[in-house]
Scaffold this active site. Sequence first.
Site, short mmCIF file in Angstrom:
data_model
loop_
_atom_site.label_atom_id
_atom_site.label_comp_id
_atom_site.label_asym_id
_atom_site.label_seq_id
_atom_site.Cartn_x
_atom_site.Cartn_y
_atom_site.Cartn_z
N HIS A 28 0.85 -1.18 0.00
CA HIS A 28 0.00 0.00 0.00
C HIS A 28 0.89 1.23 0.00
CE1 HIS A 28 -4.12 1.31 0.42
NE2 HIS A 28 -3.68 2.31 1.15
N TYR A 168 -6.17 -10.49 8.31
CA TYR A 168 -7.33 -9.74 7.81
C TYR A 168 -8.58 -10.63 7.81
CZ TYR A 168 -4.11 -6.02 6.47
OH TYR A 168 -3.18 -5.01 6.50
N CYS A 339 14.16 -1.97 6.27
CA CYS A 339 14.14 -1.06 7.43
C CYS A 339 12.73 -0.58 7.77
CB CYS A 339 15.02 0.14 7.14
SG CYS A 339 14.37 1.16 5.78
N GLN A 341 11.38 2.06 7.21
CA GLN A 341 11.30 3.45 7.65
C GLN A 341 10.51 4.37 6.71
OE1 GLN A 341 15.63 3.38 9.34
NE2 GLN A 341 14.93 5.47 9.44
N LYS A 561 15.31 11.00 30.02
CA LYS A 561 13.84 11.11 29.96
C LYS A 561 13.22 10.02 30.82
CE LYS A 561 13.74 10.66 25.43
NZ LYS A 561 15.06 10.98 24.92
P1 NAP Z 1 18.88 10.05 19.39
O1 NAP Z 1 17.80 9.16 18.97
O2 NAP Z 1 18.69 11.50 19.33
O3 NAP Z 1 19.27 9.61 20.88
C1 NAP Z 1 20.27 10.24 21.60
C2 NAP Z 1 20.17 9.80 23.06
O4 NAP Z 1 21.09 10.51 23.82
C3 NAP Z 1 18.84 9.99 23.67
O5 NAP Z 1 18.55 8.83 24.43
C4 NAP Z 1 19.00 11.21 24.57
O6 NAP Z 1 18.06 10.93 25.54
C5 NAP Z 1 20.48 11.15 24.93
N1 NAP Z 1 21.15 12.44 25.04
C6 NAP Z 1 21.09 13.49 24.18
N2 NAP Z 1 21.89 14.49 24.62
C7 NAP Z 1 22.48 14.07 25.74
C8 NAP Z 1 23.41 14.64 26.63
N3 NAP Z 1 23.90 15.88 26.45
N4 NAP Z 1 23.79 13.93 27.70
C9 NAP Z 1 23.31 12.71 27.92
N5 NAP Z 1 22.42 12.10 27.10
C10 NAP Z 1 22.01 12.78 26.01
O7 NAP Z 1 20.18 9.76 18.59
P2 NAP Z 1 20.89 8.41 18.21
O8 NAP Z 1 20.58 7.28 19.10
O9 NAP Z 1 22.31 8.83 18.10
O10 NAP Z 1 20.29 8.07 16.81
C11 NAP Z 1 20.39 8.99 15.78
C12 NAP Z 1 19.39 8.73 14.70
O11 NAP Z 1 19.75 7.55 14.03
C13 NAP Z 1 17.98 8.55 15.18
O12 NAP Z 1 17.29 9.76 15.14
C14 NAP Z 1 17.43 7.58 14.18
O13 NAP Z 1 16.80 8.25 13.13
C15 NAP Z 1 18.62 6.87 13.62
N6 NAP Z 1 18.69 5.48 14.07
C16 NAP Z 1 17.57 4.73 14.24
C17 NAP Z 1 17.68 3.45 14.64
C18 NAP Z 1 16.46 2.59 14.83
O14 NAP Z 1 15.34 3.03 14.63
N7 NAP Z 1 16.61 1.35 15.22
C19 NAP Z 1 18.91 2.89 14.90
C20 NAP Z 1 20.04 3.68 14.75
C21 NAP Z 1 19.92 4.97 14.35
P3 NAP Z 1 17.96 11.60 26.97
O15 NAP Z 1 18.14 13.06 26.70
O16 NAP Z 1 16.60 11.23 27.47
O17 NAP Z 1 19.03 10.97 27.77
FE1 SF4 Z 2 12.95 -1.55 1.90
FE2 SF4 Z 2 13.43 0.33 3.77
FE3 SF4 Z 2 12.90 0.97 1.23
FE4 SF4 Z 2 10.97 0.01 2.77
S1 SF4 Z 2 12.05 1.93 3.07
S2 SF4 Z 2 11.39 -0.56 0.67
S3 SF4 Z 2 12.09 -1.49 3.93
S4 SF4 Z 2 14.68 -0.13 1.99
#
Ligand code: NAP
Ligand code: SF4
Length: 672
Positions: A28, A168, A339, A341, A561
Amino acid sequence: MSPYPHLLEPLDLGFTTLRNRVVMGSMHTGLEDRASDLDRLATYYAERARGGAGLIVTGGFAPNLEGTLYPGGSALLTSRQARRHRRITDAVHREGGKIALQILHAGRYAYHPASVAPSRLKSPITPFTPRALSTRGVERTVRAYARCARLAREAGYDGVEIMASEGYLLNQFLAPRTNQRTDRYGGSPENRRRLPVEVVRAVREAAGEDFVVVYRLSMLDLVPDGQSWDEVVALAREVEAAGATIINTGIGWHEARVPTIVTSVPRGAFTRVTAKLRPEVSVPVVASNRITMPDLAEQTIADGSADLVSMARPFLADPDWVRKAEQDRADEINTCIACNQACLDHTFAKKTATCLVNPRAAHETVLVLAPTRRARSVAVVGAGPAGLAAATSLAERGHRVELFEAAEDIGGQFALAMRIPGKEEFAETIRYFRRRLELTGVKVHLGRRAEPADLTEFDEVVLATGVEPRIPDVPGIDHPKVVTYAAAVRGEAPVGRRVAVMGAGGIGVDVSEFLTHTASPLTVEQWMAEWGVGSPDASRGGLVDPQPEASPREVHLLQRKDTPIGKGLGRTTGWVHRAALKAKGVHHHVGVNYERVDDAGLHVTHGPDRADPQVLDVDTVVLCTGQESVNGLATTLEGLGVPVHVIGGAELAAELDAKRAIRQGTELAARL
Ligand code: NAP
Ligand code: SF4
């Protein structure tokens, strides 16, 4: 000699022939919902037909209003609507393709108060309690499917797919979990399958003999009180007898607590289920889920597991998937990294779906990379996702592009992500861009930190210099036991047995998974044991007790948080990460203040009053505390009068996000 002879062999269905064994599965996009988007949808499908897909299946269209996924959701109800669909079917046929309309009745998964189901049982993933269909209501539903199929034929479709898996409506009738009826549509297994079988018969009668009827059959429900294997086999045989041309594989209900399509599910994890059903029927069967590249697709057909393969998301990622396989150019395929996303997460947020690695998907008419009329010299600084997308798209348009990367290899944050267990697919994106750089003739300078003097001669400079880990201001942060996530993941810094992970965003969660796994990637058998997936005949729904491997480390994951950890993760993937951390015994700490790090460990207090002091006696503290943009060159270059464009993490570290980075790089390239 084709490298994929089985995959590319035509399939004769008697009244029509599919040009190969590749089905573009239903996805979709959100463009199905508004008549004004049908031309855009037609362009999207036509591009995939031109790319060689054997049979395209559309996103789901409801056969009546109560079956729509949400208010205003896609449905095919009238001849007037059918006439509009001609724009789609004509566009696909002009490209030599074939297309089937998916008929999807959401049942209790409908996100509106008029939802209906076999019984009055609310699903765990929707807020609305459905109305139980009366016996006459069930009969009306059968007629609605038949009308929808007739309209699909009128609209020029080559067939329909009856969506009867993923939990579904038709799947709800099949499983004791959701069917507690006492009329002829409930009770015994024969009664529970009466509706789906009547639907197939009615669709066949309404649409005629020379019409493809695909039945998407839930072979493994992955929910308690799902179907038994005997019931699945009996259903498949009755569906065949009722007139199905092809049986497609469905795995797992949407409410299942076992992931079925995310990136950590090993490739081809479920082809064995299709293989088990195949000998039970004589119609062709389709394997699906986590088939992404031609070698696995070929093997699945060659080893007799299936007659066709279905891929949905891989066609968002690359419309030319089949063409590239045909021409032995698999190394040029832009691989779906599973992913979710930009596709499923968008759909759930009611945004038009697209693709993280291909932002043109479903945006073909608005994001156009046309040849430039004024070729310019462009320097791109940084070979992470943003820089790679910009450099290759600019070069494709005819600009002269040089790419500067300080590291010894391309990839940026993706080169880290691919080291996380269950994220190995990210390496495919790096492979894809590496090949695309070669093909587009981008001049690449690796191990070269670009200085202003290197850049002043270019007409344009694109700064995609990315991010660096944020070092929080905490006493003792320079203690030897503190390491950055990048150093930990690259293996540059040793990580002890007891670990505190500071910061629980996407990267903190990823790092926790990295620290709690020993094997990477998991084999299908290891993954099944980890998630409690058994043989389909082991139990109803195929569920057994999960046996996760014990973590080699004690991991504490912390954030300031006081919200639950992982709340900001993707809609369709966050729950998988949370469940994985739980299975590995990761300790969650929320609402903490970091007081200091010393030989004793990480000292924290809790809440605004800095109460409940606690010392986490850990060997290592891994910093996952976000990122800071690296874009120092921008001001210098602007001062020198060089036109500079800052994109990706270099522009905005707070939302460091590959989806935005690749889209920004591509959009900039389309504009320059
Ligand atoms: P983030 O999501 O912004 O998390 C940063 C973490 O650090 C938060 O837990 C924040 O929470 C803490 N933080 C921020 N400033 C701080 C400070 N000065 N001192 C102490 N703690 C602090 O960033 P990220 O984990 O680096 O990921 C970056 C991006 O990568 C994400 O936005 C995402 O889009 C992407 N990503 C996604 C995935 C996934 O979905 N599985 C995996 C990897 C990367 P608190 O302030 O509550 O402590
Ligand atoms: Fe594949 Fe990620 Fe693209 Fe969706 S967004 S089609 S999961 S690579």
